[in-house]
Design a protein around this motif. Structure first.
Motif, short mmCIF file in Angstrom:
data_model
loop_
_atom_site.label_atom_id
_atom_site.label_comp_id
_atom_site.label_asym_id
_atom_site.label_seq_id
_atom_site.Cartn_x
_atom_site.Cartn_y
_atom_site.Cartn_z
N PHE A 151 0.80 -1.22 0.00
CA PHE A 151 0.00 0.00 0.00
C PHE A 151 0.84 1.28 0.00
CE2 PHE A 151 -2.83 -3.28 1.65
CZ PHE A 151 -3.91 -3.12 0.79
N ASN A 152 2.14 1.14 -0.23
CA ASN A 152 3.01 2.31 -0.30
C ASN A 152 3.07 2.85 -1.73
OD1 ASN A 152 3.72 2.58 2.41
ND2 ASN A 152 5.30 1.00 2.23
N SER A 153 1.90 3.18 -2.25
CA SER A 153 1.81 3.74 -3.60
C SER A 153 0.49 4.49 -3.73
CB SER A 153 1.89 2.64 -4.66
OG SER A 153 0.73 1.82 -4.62
N SER A 154 0.42 5.37 -4.72
CA SER A 154 -0.83 6.06 -5.00
C SER A 154 -0.85 6.51 -6.45
CB SER A 154 -1.05 7.24 -4.06
OG SER A 154 -0.04 8.21 -4.24
N ILE A 155 -2.04 6.49 -7.04
CA ILE A 155 -2.23 6.97 -8.41
C ILE A 155 -3.38 7.98 -8.39
CG2 ILE A 155 -2.89 6.35 -10.77
CD1 ILE A 155 -1.84 3.55 -10.28
N TYR A 156 -3.20 9.07 -9.13
CA TYR A 156 -4.28 10.04 -9.34
C TYR A 156 -4.50 10.19 -10.84
CZ TYR A 156 -3.35 11.04 -4.47
OH TYR A 156 -3.16 10.90 -3.11
N ILE A 157 -5.76 10.17 -11.25
CA ILE A 157 -6.11 10.24 -12.67
C ILE A 157 -7.26 11.21 -12.85
CG2 ILE A 157 -6.90 8.91 -14.67
CD1 ILE A 157 -6.04 6.37 -13.18
N THR A 158 -7.20 11.99 -13.93
CA THR A 158 -8.35 12.81 -14.29
C THR A 158 -8.76 12.48 -15.72
OG1 THR A 158 -9.26 15.05 -14.25
CG2 THR A 158 -7.05 14.79 -15.17
N GLU A 213 -1.71 18.99 -6.29
CA GLU A 213 -1.93 19.20 -4.86
C GLU A 213 -1.90 17.87 -4.11
OE1 GLU A 213 -5.92 20.05 -2.37
OE2 GLU A 213 -5.43 21.63 -3.83
N ALA A 214 -2.57 16.85 -4.67
CA ALA A 214 -2.60 15.53 -4.02
C ALA A 214 -1.22 14.90 -3.98
CB ALA A 214 -3.58 14.62 -4.77
N ALA A 215 -0.47 15.03 -5.07
CA ALA A 215 0.89 14.47 -5.12
C ALA A 215 1.80 15.16 -4.11
CB ALA A 215 1.46 14.59 -6.53
N LYS A 216 1.66 16.47 -3.97
CA LYS A 216 2.45 17.20 -2.96
C LYS A 216 2.11 16.73 -1.55
CE LYS A 216 3.18 21.71 -5.23
NZ LYS A 216 2.78 23.14 -5.18
N GLN A 217 0.83 16.53 -1.30
CA GLN A 217 0.39 16.11 0.03
C GLN A 217 0.93 14.72 0.36
OE1 GLN A 217 -3.80 16.60 0.71
NE2 GLN A 217 -3.77 15.45 2.63
N ASP A 218 0.92 13.82 -0.61
CA ASP A 218 1.48 12.49 -0.38
C ASP A 218 2.96 12.58 -0.03
OD1 ASP A 218 -0.80 11.01 -0.70
OD2 ASP A 218 -0.39 10.41 -2.75
N LEU A 219 3.69 13.43 -0.75
CA LEU A 219 5.12 13.54 -0.52
C LEU A 219 5.43 14.05 0.88
CD1 LEU A 219 8.01 13.35 -1.61
CD2 LEU A 219 7.73 15.68 -2.51
N THR A 220 4.65 15.00 1.36
CA THR A 220 4.93 15.62 2.66
C THR A 220 4.30 14.86 3.82
OG1 THR A 220 3.04 17.11 2.39
CG2 THR A 220 5.18 17.91 1.66
N GLU A 221 3.36 13.97 3.53
CA GLU A 221 2.68 13.25 4.61
C GLU A 221 2.93 11.73 4.52
OE1 GLU A 221 -1.44 14.40 4.79
OE2 GLU A 221 -0.97 16.53 4.96
N ARG A 222 2.34 11.07 3.54
CA ARG A 222 2.43 9.61 3.48
C ARG A 222 3.87 9.12 3.30
NH1 ARG A 222 -1.12 6.77 -0.74
NH2 ARG A 222 -0.23 4.98 0.34
N PHE A 223 4.63 9.80 2.46
CA PHE A 223 5.95 9.31 2.10
C PHE A 223 7.09 10.17 2.63
CE2 PHE A 223 3.19 8.11 -1.70
CZ PHE A 223 2.86 6.88 -1.16
N ALA A 224 6.80 10.95 3.66
CA ALA A 224 7.78 11.89 4.19
C ALA A 224 9.01 11.19 4.78
CB ALA A 224 7.13 12.76 5.26
#
Length: 288
Positions: A151-158, A213-224
């Protein structure tokens, strides 16, 4: 022990790329107007995009069980002692569970990994498996390591259009009609189990901003807590215009200048649901 690494084209890895990197790749079936093709073999990404643009009936399918078992048998007969098979997440397809059931007949020689990934993050898992083989890990140890990191991954799609999400039942016809009328663009996410809604915004520019914004948040929180060397940052999509792909790629590079960024097209298994001119970005924690 001689350990083979195997995946399917849901990872975005083609048979040709697999051959060049010592990875066994099973091409996945893609159905267009009732005719079956094999991803990367008898249908390209561009062929699929044309089919979507021309409103053809497009869907993916599981490989025949006999083809999967024959693939395993051929690898073992080719001198390998064991196989690590990394298919798409069990949360997105029943093929992972089916493969795991039949792997039990191979007395531990086939280890099926369910690390809850698809497309570009699954791709990272496959190359992680190659690193673990190089470190001397056996198939069972590789399976355990990949699933521990699942679960150490994330994808965002539009998406540009809700048409195929409506066809797949992920969006109701009424919701799709209203969203289209007022230019609502959904930002979707894959955080392991399934394709889910992340946000709804007005217009593609806002959707791109939301993904950043979501990718930035992941970098500073989930994967910090992870060093940048262990973070894979990928830009993906189903772009029909090279300039639009490059524009999105460059924007992500400019946003995260301390990270290497690469581009990989979304696999057919996702493209069939999100259609053309979709844009995505993903993080994956990888092996050192």
């Amino acid at each position: 022990m001689k350990t083979a690494i195997m995946t399917d084209t849901n990872s975005g890895i083609t048979v040709k790329e697999g051959n060049e990197n010592g990875i066994f790749v099973l091409p996945m079936p893609v159905i267009v107007d009732g005719q079956e093709f094999l991803e990367g073999e008898t249908i390209t990404n561009e062929d699929l995009y044309d089919a979507l643009i021309n409103d053809k009936d497009v869907m993916t399918a599981q490989p025949l069980l006999k083809d999967l078992l024959e693939f395993w048998d051929n690898i073992l007969e080719d001198g390998y002692d064991e196989i690590v098979y990394i298919p798409m997440s069990s949360g997105l397809s029943g093929s992972c569970h089916t493969a795991a059931q039949f792997a039990e007949e191979y007395d531990g020689k086939v280890q099926v990994v369910d690390n809850h990934r698809i497309s570009v993050t699954l791709r990272d898992s496959v190359y992680d498996a190659k690193k673990l083989v190089a470190k001397g890990k056996n198939a069972k140890e590789i399976k355990e390591a990949l699933e521990a990191n699942a679960f150490n991954s994330s994808i965002y799609i539009t998406v540009q259009s809700l048409k195929y999400l409506k066809k797949s039942g992920r969006v109701t016809p009424t919701a799709a009609l209203i969203a289209t009328a007022i230019n609502i663009k959904p930002v979707l996410t894959i955080q392991g189990e399934k394709l889910d809604a992340y946000a709804k915004v007005r217009g593609m520019k806002a959707a791109y901003n939301k993904m950043i914004e979501a990718a930035k948040q992941d970098l500073t929180e989930r994967f910090a807590d992870y060093p940048k060397e262990r973070l894979s940052l990928c830009v993906s999509g189903t772009f029909t215009k090279t300039e639009e792909r490059d524009e999105w790629l460059n924007r992500v590079k400019e946003t995260f200048p301390d990270h290497e960024v690469y581009y990989a097209p979304l696999s057919c298994s996702i493209a069939c649901h999100v259609s053309v001119d979709t844009a995505g970005v993903s993080w994956t924690v990888i092996e050192e």
